[in-house]
Design an enzyme around this catalytic site. Structure first.
Site, mmCIF file in Angstrom:
data_model
loop_
_atom_site.group_PDB
_atom_site.id
_atom_site.type_symbol
_atom_site.label_atom_id
_atom_site.label_comp_id
_atom_site.label_asym_id
_atom_site.label_seq_id
_atom_site.Cartn_x
_atom_site.Cartn_y
_atom_site.Cartn_z
ATOM 1 N N LYS A 69 0.862 -1.187 0.000
ATOM 2 C CA LYS A 69 0.000 0.000 0.000
ATOM 3 C C LYS A 69 0.885 1.219 0.000
ATOM 4 O O LYS A 69 1.848 1.298 0.776
ATOM 5 C CB LYS A 69 -0.837 -0.034 1.299
ATOM 6 C CG LYS A 69 -1.811 1.108 1.460
ATOM 7 C CD LYS A 69 -3.175 0.755 0.904
ATOM 8 C CE LYS A 69 -4.079 1.950 0.742
ATOM 9 N NZ LYS A 69 -3.789 2.783 -0.439
ATOM 10 N N LYS A 93 5.036 1.924 8.470
ATOM 11 C CA LYS A 93 3.860 2.689 8.901
ATOM 12 C C LYS A 93 2.637 1.778 9.036
ATOM 13 O O LYS A 93 1.892 1.852 10.007
ATOM 14 C CB LYS A 93 3.581 3.802 7.882
ATOM 15 C CG LYS A 93 2.644 4.857 8.387
ATOM 16 C CD LYS A 93 2.351 5.902 7.332
ATOM 17 C CE LYS A 93 3.563 6.697 6.941
ATOM 18 N NZ LYS A 93 3.244 7.782 5.988
ATOM 19 N N LYS A 105 5.117 2.133 -3.027
ATOM 20 C CA LYS A 105 5.103 3.549 -3.406
ATOM 21 C C LYS A 105 5.314 3.657 -4.900
ATOM 22 O O LYS A 105 5.960 2.802 -5.507
ATOM 23 C CB LYS A 105 6.229 4.311 -2.691
ATOM 24 C CG LYS A 105 5.952 5.787 -2.539
ATOM 25 C CD LYS A 105 4.957 6.042 -1.411
ATOM 26 C CE LYS A 105 4.655 7.512 -1.223
ATOM 27 N NZ LYS A 105 3.860 7.753 -0.009
ATOM 28 N N THR A 189 -4.864 12.534 7.210
ATOM 29 C CA THR A 189 -3.469 12.580 7.663
ATOM 30 C C THR A 189 -3.335 13.588 8.801
ATOM 31 O O THR A 189 -2.776 13.291 9.865
ATOM 32 C CB THR A 189 -2.552 12.985 6.494
ATOM 33 O OG1 THR A 189 -2.710 12.005 5.475
ATOM 34 C CG2 THR A 189 -1.106 13.071 6.914
ATOM 35 N N ASN A 219 -2.060 20.239 1.489
ATOM 36 C CA ASN A 219 -3.171 19.445 2.023
ATOM 37 C C ASN A 219 -3.021 19.209 3.521
ATOM 38 O O ASN A 219 -3.838 19.658 4.329
ATOM 39 C CB ASN A 219 -3.210 18.123 1.219
ATOM 40 C CG ASN A 219 -4.273 17.161 1.700
ATOM 41 O OD1 ASN A 219 -4.402 16.888 2.889
ATOM 42 N ND2 ASN A 219 -5.063 16.651 0.787
ATOM 43 N N SER A 350 -7.338 5.282 4.394
ATOM 44 C CA SER A 350 -7.240 4.535 3.130
ATOM 45 C C SER A 350 -7.624 3.071 3.356
ATOM 46 O O SER A 350 -8.304 2.449 2.529
ATOM 47 C CB SER A 350 -5.806 4.579 2.592
ATOM 48 O OG SER A 350 -5.620 5.696 1.780
HETATM 49 P P1 NAD Z 1 0.983 19.176 -0.844
HETATM 50 O O1 NAD Z 1 1.652 19.186 -2.162
HETATM 51 O O2 NAD Z 1 -0.470 19.425 -0.760
HETATM 52 O O3 NAD Z 1 1.689 20.269 0.113
HETATM 53 C C1 NAD Z 1 3.064 20.446 0.202
HETATM 54 C C2 NAD Z 1 3.314 21.902 0.598
HETATM 55 O O4 NAD Z 1 4.691 22.087 0.905
HETATM 56 C C3 NAD Z 1 2.984 22.917 -0.496
HETATM 57 O O5 NAD Z 1 2.232 23.989 0.070
HETATM 58 C C4 NAD Z 1 4.369 23.450 -0.920
HETATM 59 O O6 NAD Z 1 4.323 24.819 -1.337
HETATM 60 C C5 NAD Z 1 5.112 23.319 0.375
HETATM 61 N N1 NAD Z 1 6.562 23.345 0.238
HETATM 62 C C6 NAD Z 1 7.348 22.793 -0.725
HETATM 63 N N2 NAD Z 1 8.638 23.120 -0.501
HETATM 64 C C7 NAD Z 1 8.653 23.883 0.622
HETATM 65 C C8 NAD Z 1 9.670 24.533 1.360
HETATM 66 N N3 NAD Z 1 10.944 24.463 0.967
HETATM 67 N N4 NAD Z 1 9.325 25.237 2.472
HETATM 68 C C9 NAD Z 1 8.050 25.323 2.863
HETATM 69 N N5 NAD Z 1 7.038 24.732 2.204
HETATM 70 C C10 NAD Z 1 7.344 24.019 1.100
HETATM 71 O O7 NAD Z 1 1.374 17.798 -0.167
HETATM 72 P P2 NAD Z 1 0.680 17.055 1.072
HETATM 73 O O8 NAD Z 1 -0.254 16.049 0.540
HETATM 74 O O9 NAD Z 1 0.207 18.041 2.069
HETATM 75 O O10 NAD Z 1 1.935 16.277 1.647
HETATM 76 C C11 NAD Z 1 2.926 16.937 2.440
HETATM 77 C C12 NAD Z 1 3.797 15.909 3.107
HETATM 78 O O11 NAD Z 1 2.965 15.057 3.882
HETATM 79 C C13 NAD Z 1 4.587 14.980 2.179
HETATM 80 O O12 NAD Z 1 5.808 14.615 2.796
HETATM 81 C C14 NAD Z 1 3.704 13.754 2.079
HETATM 82 O O13 NAD Z 1 4.445 12.599 1.733
HETATM 83 C C15 NAD Z 1 3.178 13.711 3.489
HETATM 84 N N6 NAD Z 1 1.958 12.945 3.612
HETATM 85 C C16 NAD Z 1 0.800 13.357 3.019
HETATM 86 C C17 NAD Z 1 -0.334 12.561 3.136
HETATM 87 C C18 NAD Z 1 -1.659 12.989 2.560
HETATM 88 O O14 NAD Z 1 -2.634 12.244 2.748
HETATM 89 N N7 NAD Z 1 -1.779 14.146 1.922
HETATM 90 C C19 NAD Z 1 -0.273 11.356 3.829
HETATM 91 C C20 NAD Z 1 0.921 10.964 4.442
HETATM 92 C C21 NAD Z 1 2.035 11.781 4.316
#
Ligand code: NAD
Length: 421
Positions: A69, A93, A105, A189, A219, A350
């Protein structure tokens, strides 16, 4: 740290966890390497009539505890090492949360902002055409990750259905609700991290109004800011890739979300009501109780860990703290709630989506929230207790818990001692 050694640096955590347990060498041999990583070139027709190819990967790291997953990431820097490392983390995880899944992944090396919507759909469908034989509801179940979303999952589920000749919603999670997605997946999350912090607040010394800094206002970052602000806590600083803003009295989270929805940076609020802009790199040094990295990997490293002034770090991003930074933070007595626990709310809901798709019976939003809260509190508490009992960090405790569950599953197939006795 170079991205080339991301998996090696992740494996340090495996060795460290193994040192706290009696583990059969079979287990380490099995978990040191990904089971399979498939690389393809996706070829799509662009809007101007030309053909363009994109590199893409799917890694199934380990499936001892169930089908693999893990999300699919669209990013210009995506590579095999990153996909394998993220799949390794997913393996742990899912074990931390006791979900019946292994880790996987996927990724496409692309800057999705440079594609039209029609090109994005063609690319997403091409990914499934290439990987349809690898994925499946009992084999490998993708989901969204950075720069992928519910609509993309909907296209992918539809493409899979066309290939196999029947609708199979459980092949992908994070779908739109009307296409079999689960209620509550959007903020899962962040909500999981929120339940965890709320549950452990007394032990973390976080009672009362908290001051919170959020790195990455996408997000995960937006939802955690909303949930914590709704409880009366103050979001004192946030950043995105263009910059950061701070406000000692607390930022207006709704105004920030509106700005992001309009395609603007969080810095567009600077100058209003005491909101000050500053460099995105400086956010980790912000004075606060809780720092929430919610952007990308390796954002807190050897070079900036000393500057952290938070009491607790909630890792919503995957791998935001390097192992070197972890040691520095431990010396400063900063408690890190590690990614494999802190951001596991996403994969937990999920899992709920996959269960609902398979049973064909759907739960209400309060039922989803209750199940998520129970899971986060149960597994969070268990890990907190392991950390206390063994006098190790919360991260090490999470790896110990996951490794124990993985080891039990691997050893159930028989170890060297069984085959030679
Ligand atoms: P996303 O693309 O919606 O948000 C990422 C944000 O980070 C964006 O606003 C971007 O502008 C910002 N960003 C990028 N570089 C940056 C920097 N140098 N300084 C500050 N901000 C910066 O992605 P997301 O879905 O929110 O995921 C974010 C993290 O959470 C990732 O590591 C992802 O693997 C992890 N994650 C997300 C989920 C999920 O369900 N969305 C689940 C598990 C883990």
């Amino acid at each position: 740290m170079s991205v080339d050694n991301l998996l090696d640096s992740a494996l340090v955590r495996l060795d460290e966890a193994a040192s706290h347990l009696e583990i059969d060498p079979d287990v380490i041999e099995r978990l040191k390497y990904p089971r399979e990583t498939t690389k393809v070139r996706l070829m799509i027709r662009m809007d101007d009539g030309s053909r363009k190819s994109f590199l893409a990967w799917r890694c199934r790291y380990d499936d001892t505890r169930g089908p693999t997953k893990g999300g699919i990431r669209y990013h210009p820097d995506a590579n095999a090492d990153e996909a394998e490392t993220l799949a390794f983390w997913m393996t742990f995880k899912c074990a931390v949360m006791n979900l019946p899944f292994g880790g996987g992944k996927g990724a496409i090396q692309v800057d999705p902002r440079k594609l039209s919507k029609a090109e994005l759909e063609r690319l997403s469908r091409a990914y499934i055409q290439a990987f349809a034989r690898i994925i499946g509801p009992n084999r490998d179940i993708p989901a969204p990750d950075v720069y992928t979303n519910a609509m993309i999952m909907g296209w992918m589920a539809d493409e899979y259905a066309q290939i196999v000749g029947e609708t199979v919603p459980a092949v992908i999670t994070g779908k739109p609700v009307t296409l079999g997605g689960s209620l509550g997946r959007n903020d899962a999350t962040a909500r999981g991290g929120y339940y965890l912090v709320r549950h452990l607040a007394p032990e973390l010394g976080l009672e009362g109004t908290m001051r919170i800094a959020v790195q990455g206002f996408g997000n995960a970052g937006q939802f955690i800011a909303s949930l914590l602000a709704a409880d009366g806590h103050k979001i004192v600083a946030v950043s995105d890739s263009s910059g950061a803003v701070r406000c000692a009295g607390g930022l207006d989270v709704d105004a920030l979300i509106t700005a992001k929805a309009a395609g603007k940076s969080v810095t567009s609020l600077a100058g209003q009501d005491g909101v000050e802009a500053f460099s995105a790199d400086a956010l980790v040094a912000e004075e606060c109780d809780l720092l929430v990295p919610a952007a990308l990997e390796n954002m807190i490293h050897e070079g900036n860990a000393k500057s952290v002034r938070a009491r607790v770090i909630l890792e919503l991003a995957n791998g935001p703290v390097t192992p070197e930074a972890d040691n520095i933070l431990a010396d400063k007595q900063v408690i890190v709630l590690p990614d494999i626990l802190a951001n596991a709310g996403g994969v937990t809901v999920s899992y709920f989506e996959w269960v609902q798709n398979r049973q064909g019976f759907y739960w209400t939003l309060p039922e989803i929230h209750d199940r998520l809260r129970e899971t986060m509190e149960r597994e969070g508490r268990a890990i907190w207790n392991i950390a206390g009992d063994k006098q190790i960090s919360v991260r090490s405790a999470a790896y110990v818990q996951a490794l124990k569950r993985l080891a039990d599953a691997i050893e159930a197939h028989g170890t060297q001692a069984f085959f030679t006795s």
